[in-house]
Design a protein around this motif. Structure first.
Motif, PDB file in Angstrom:
ATOM      1  N   ARG A   1      38.481  40.788  30.812  1.00 54.81           N
ATOM      2  CA  ARG A   1      37.481  39.801  30.405  1.00 54.81           C
ATOM      3  C   ARG A   1      38.142  38.513  29.926  1.00 54.81           C
ATOM      4  NH1 ARG A   1      33.307  41.558  33.227  1.00 54.81           N
ATOM      5  NH2 ARG A   1      32.222  43.377  32.369  1.00 54.81           N
ATOM      6  N   GLN A   2      39.233  38.634  29.201  1.00 56.20           N
ATOM      7  CA  GLN A   2      39.943  37.441  28.750  1.00 56.20           C
ATOM      8  C   GLN A   2      40.477  36.641  29.937  1.00 56.20           C
ATOM      9  OE1 GLN A   2      43.422  38.158  26.349  1.00 56.20           O
ATOM     10  NE2 GLN A   2      43.550  36.049  25.648  1.00 56.20           N
ATOM     11  N   ALA A   3      41.024  37.330  30.928  1.00 53.33           N
ATOM     12  CA  ALA A   3      41.547  36.650  32.115  1.00 53.33           C
ATOM     13  C   ALA A   3      40.420  35.994  32.912  1.00 53.33           C
ATOM     14  CB  ALA A   3      42.309  37.634  32.991  1.00 53.33           C
ATOM     15  N   GLN A   4      39.254  36.621  32.936  1.00 52.80           N
ATOM     16  CA  GLN A   4      38.103  36.004  33.601  1.00 52.80           C
ATOM     17  C   GLN A   4      37.734  34.685  32.936  1.00 52.80           C
ATOM     18  OE1 GLN A   4      35.413  39.511  33.354  1.00 52.80           O
ATOM     19  NE2 GLN A   4      35.086  39.184  35.560  1.00 52.80           N
ATOM     20  N   ARG A   5      37.662  34.700  31.607  1.00 48.75           N
ATOM     21  CA  ARG A   5      37.310  33.471  30.882  1.00 48.75           C
ATOM     22  C   ARG A   5      38.358  32.391  31.108  1.00 48.75           C
ATOM     23  NH1 ARG A   5      33.670  36.673  30.435  1.00 48.75           N
ATOM     24  NH2 ARG A   5      32.127  36.788  28.736  1.00 48.75           N
ATOM     25  N   GLN A   6      39.598  32.790  31.178  1.00 47.43           N
ATOM     26  CA  GLN A   6      40.665  31.811  31.388  1.00 47.43           C
ATOM     27  C   GLN A   6      40.563  31.165  32.763  1.00 47.43           C
ATOM     28  OE1 GLN A   6      44.064  34.294  30.580  1.00 47.43           O
ATOM     29  NE2 GLN A   6      44.085  33.792  28.394  1.00 47.43           N
ATOM     30  N   ARG A   7      40.283  31.962  33.792  1.00 48.60           N
ATOM     31  CA  ARG A   7      40.130  31.375  35.125  1.00 48.60           C
ATOM     32  C   ARG A   7      38.918  30.447  35.160  1.00 48.60           C
ATOM     33  NH1 ARG A   7      38.300  33.856  40.997  1.00 48.60           N
ATOM     34  NH2 ARG A   7      38.673  31.879  42.089  1.00 48.60           N
ATOM     35  N   LEU A   8      37.830  30.877  34.572  1.00 50.10           N
ATOM     36  CA  LEU A   8      36.624  30.051  34.530  1.00 50.10           C
ATOM     37  C   LEU A   8      36.906  28.722  33.836  1.00 50.10           C
ATOM     38  CD1 LEU A   8      33.628  30.496  35.442  1.00 50.10           C
ATOM     39  CD2 LEU A   8      33.139  31.086  33.071  1.00 50.10           C
ATOM     40  N   GLN A   9      37.648  28.773  32.752  1.00 49.30           N
ATOM     41  CA  GLN A   9      37.952  27.561  32.010  1.00 49.30           C
ATOM     42  C   GLN A   9      38.870  26.633  32.810  1.00 49.30           C
ATOM     43  OE1 GLN A   9      36.509  26.857  28.922  1.00 49.30           O
ATOM     44  NE2 GLN A   9      37.238  24.828  29.520  1.00 49.30           N
TER      45      GLN A   9
ATOM     46  N   GLN B   1      32.912  38.106  42.900  1.00 54.64           N
ATOM     47  CA  GLN B   1      32.033  39.273  42.726  1.00 54.64           C
ATOM     48  C   GLN B   1      32.897  40.480  42.341  1.00 54.64           C
ATOM     49  OE1 GLN B   1      28.949  38.679  42.724  1.00 54.64           O
ATOM     50  NE2 GLN B   1      27.888  40.626  42.770  1.00 54.64           N
ATOM     51  N   ALA B   2      33.479  40.404  41.153  1.00 57.21           N
ATOM     52  CA  ALA B   2      34.420  41.444  40.731  1.00 57.21           C
ATOM     53  C   ALA B   2      34.141  41.904  39.300  1.00 57.21           C
ATOM     54  CB  ALA B   2      35.851  40.927  40.854  1.00 57.21           C
TER      55      ALA B   2
ATOM     56  N   LEU C   1      28.462  34.715  36.230  1.00 57.79           N
ATOM     57  CA  LEU C   1      29.742  34.384  36.843  1.00 57.79           C
ATOM     58  C   LEU C   1      30.900  34.733  35.918  1.00 57.79           C
ATOM     59  CD1 LEU C   1      31.372  33.129  39.160  1.00 57.79           C
ATOM     60  CD2 LEU C   1      31.115  30.909  38.021  1.00 57.79           C
ATOM     61  N   ALA C   2      30.741  34.499  34.637  1.00 61.09           N
ATOM     62  CA  ALA C   2      31.817  34.799  33.690  1.00 61.09           C
ATOM     63  C   ALA C   2      32.194  36.269  33.724  1.00 61.09           C
ATOM     64  CB  ALA C   2      31.389  34.395  32.284  1.00 61.09           C
ATOM     65  N   ASP C   3      31.226  37.131  33.983  1.00 58.20           N
ATOM     66  CA  ASP C   3      31.501  38.567  34.045  1.00 58.20           C
ATOM     67  C   ASP C   3      31.879  39.041  35.444  1.00 58.20           C
ATOM     68  OD1 ASP C   3      31.087  38.942  31.371  1.00 58.20           O
ATOM     69  OD2 ASP C   3      29.024  39.632  31.573  1.00 58.20           O
ATOM     70  N   ALA C   4      31.710  38.189  36.452  1.00 52.99           N
ATOM     71  CA  ALA C   4      31.938  38.627  37.836  1.00 52.99           C
ATOM     72  C   ALA C   4      33.116  37.946  38.509  1.00 52.99           C
ATOM     73  CB  ALA C   4      30.670  38.399  38.676  1.00 52.99           C
ATOM     74  N   ILE C   5      33.572  36.815  37.985  1.00 50.44           N
ATOM     75  CA  ILE C   5      34.659  36.100  38.647  1.00 50.44           C
ATOM     76  C   ILE C   5      35.924  36.959  38.644  1.00 50.44           C
ATOM     77  CG2 ILE C   5      35.541  34.900  36.591  1.00 50.44           C
ATOM     78  CD1 ILE C   5      35.728  32.372  38.443  1.00 50.44           C
ATOM     79  N   ASP C   6      36.663  36.895  39.727  1.00 53.29           N
ATOM     80  CA  ASP C   6      37.845  37.736  39.909  1.00 53.29           C
ATOM     81  C   ASP C   6      39.053  37.103  39.209  1.00 53.29           C
ATOM     82  OD1 ASP C   6      40.013  39.199  40.860  1.00 53.29           O
ATOM     83  OD2 ASP C   6      39.140  39.471  42.855  1.00 53.29           O
TER      84      ASP C   6
ATOM     85  N   VAL D   1      31.684  41.486  49.425  1.00 51.12           N
ATOM     86  CA  VAL D   1      30.967  40.335  48.878  1.00 51.12           C
ATOM     87  C   VAL D   1      31.932  39.441  48.098  1.00 51.12           C
ATOM     88  CG1 VAL D   1      29.125  39.592  47.309  1.00 51.12           C
ATOM     89  CG2 VAL D   1      28.777  41.577  48.793  1.00 51.12           C
ATOM     90  N   ASN D   2      32.888  40.055  47.432  1.00 53.59           N
ATOM     91  CA  ASN D   2      33.846  39.306  46.613  1.00 53.59           C
ATOM     92  C   ASN D   2      34.581  38.237  47.421  1.00 53.59           C
ATOM     93  OD1 ASN D   2      35.271  38.892  44.116  1.00 53.59           O
ATOM     94  ND2 ASN D   2      37.030  39.950  44.998  1.00 53.59           N
TER      95      ASN D   2
END
Length: 391
Positions: A218-226, A257-258, A175-180, A285-286
């Motif tokens: 990738r940084q923005a993905q981690r930020q959204r996940l957090q 799925q991004a 998910l960390a690598d796929a979240i939009d 899918v996204n």
């Protein structure tokens, strides 16, 4: 071997539920019991001392080609479903470990198998490693949400070997690598940052992506996940402070799925088809209903999808597991990132570990009889070399 040559047996395993409340209708907490069901497949009239258990946290596997191919070569196979079969919205991985433990105990004590091999295909890979780590050195007494779950005292029976096949390191890492990361408001997913929307045709960033864009993405993905994880923890704490009967809440996470590697084959390169993922075209899918973590409870998010909280990280688990390990990478895998299998192999503390690559194999081996035959024979020979299969 045809279907007529295979014995199919429906299996019901039941054990006492010790959780605080029922989270899956009919399968958990029903009259104080957990109810599990699976399918055991055996070559008709052929004995075996070894049972191969295929288990995915949220899926059923008996219709897939991998376990059926193993049976066709003489293996006894159990396709085991957890209490969360086809419903990962409330799924707690720590409870799935207990479910798997009930199957292993049933196999050895009720059926009399001498050996049990866990075949962790896809999402079953991190589950198998978490189970084995806890069976060899149990430590877990609570879920990431702080609910009691007595894995340490469950008396889990260690498996005799592990196969990590076309498997990822964890649901949280996927998910960390796929979240939009383009989503700016979780309640209004149409509000997006166009510069981070890889499906926006007007986005100046197009594949092959620059190193700088991928780093920012990738940084923005981690930020959204957090942000989501922080909200989950705040909501759980708020419910606890209220002290009412409301102890859980479900929510939706849109656009998950991004992963840019789906569109750019130069990222984590392998033989996969560009513009594709294991669920098809990743763009619909996204935004569709079946993406990663689309529906989840607060507790399920922490157990499955939170990078900082999930205990089912295959790298961490592999560093403690001593059982023999076979790690298999499919070179055209369109689900599992190319580095995952090699990372798992290198992290493994097992004194008996093997790494293999199946050239051209996709995630499901769909329409690939040659690759399916090769991987099945690879597993069979590896087990036979360790006296884990009958001659």
């Amino acid at each position: 071997m045809t279907a007529a040559d295979i014995e199919f047996e429906w299996v019901h395993v039941q054990y006492a539920e010790t959780g605080g409340f029922a989270d899956v209708y009919g399968f958990s907490g029903n009259q104080g019991m957990v109810n599990l069901e699976g399918v055991r497949m055996r070559p008709r009239g052929r004995h075996s001392k070894t049972l191969m258990i295929y288990m995915h946290p949220a899926s059923t596997l008996q219709l897939l080609p991998v376990p059926r191919a193993a049976v066709a070569q003489g293996a006894h196979v159990l396709c085991a479903a957890s209490r969360y079969a086809k419903n990962d919205a409330p799924l707690i991985l720590e409870k799935v470990v207990l479910d798997l433990g009930a199957y292993v105990r049933h196999a050895k004590e009720r059926w009399g198998y001498e050996k049990v091999v866990l075949v962790g295909w896809s999402g079953g890979g991190s589950l198998a490693l978490l189970y084995q780590a806890q069976a060899e050195r149990p430590t877990i007494t609570q879920t990431p949400a702080g609910d009691p779950v007595d894995i340490k005292g469950a008396g889990l029976i260690p498996a005799d070997a592990l196969v990590f096949q076309a498997a990822h390191l964890s649901r949280a890492r996927l998910l960390a690598d796929a979240i939009d990361p383009s989503v700016r408001d979780e309640l209004r997913p149409e509000s997006r940052d166009a510069v981070l929307d890889i499906y926006d045709r007007t986005n100046p960033n197009q594949p092959p992506y620059s190193t700088d864009f991928i780093a920012a993405y990738r940084q923005a993905q981690r930020q959204r996940l957090q942000r989501i994880t922080d909200w989950v923890k705040e909501m759980l704490e708020e419910l606890r402070r209220k002290g009412t009967a409301e102890v859980e809440r479900a929510f939706t996470t849109h656009r998950t799925q991004a992963d840019p590697r789906f569109l750019d084959p130069t990222l984590a390169p392998n033989d996969r088809k560009p513009g594709w993922c294991f669920m098809g075209n990743p763009e619909p899918v996204n935004t569709g209903p079946v993406g990663f973590a689309r529906f989840a409870t607060l507790r399920a998010w922490l157990s499955q999808w939170s990078l900082e909280d999930s205990q089912a990280d295959a790298l961490a688990c592999a560093a403690t597991v001593r059982a023999p390990l076979l790690a298999i990478e499919n070179s055209a895998d369109d689900a599992v990132p190319q580095p995952h299998t090699r990372m798992l192999y290198e992290a493994s503390a097992s004194p008996d570990k093997t790494f293999r690559v199946i050239k051209g194999a996709t995630h499901y081996y769909a329409g690939q009889p040659q690759q399916l035959a090769e991987v099945t024979e690879t597993v069979r020979m590896w087990l036979a070399d360790r006296a884990l299969l009958d001659a």
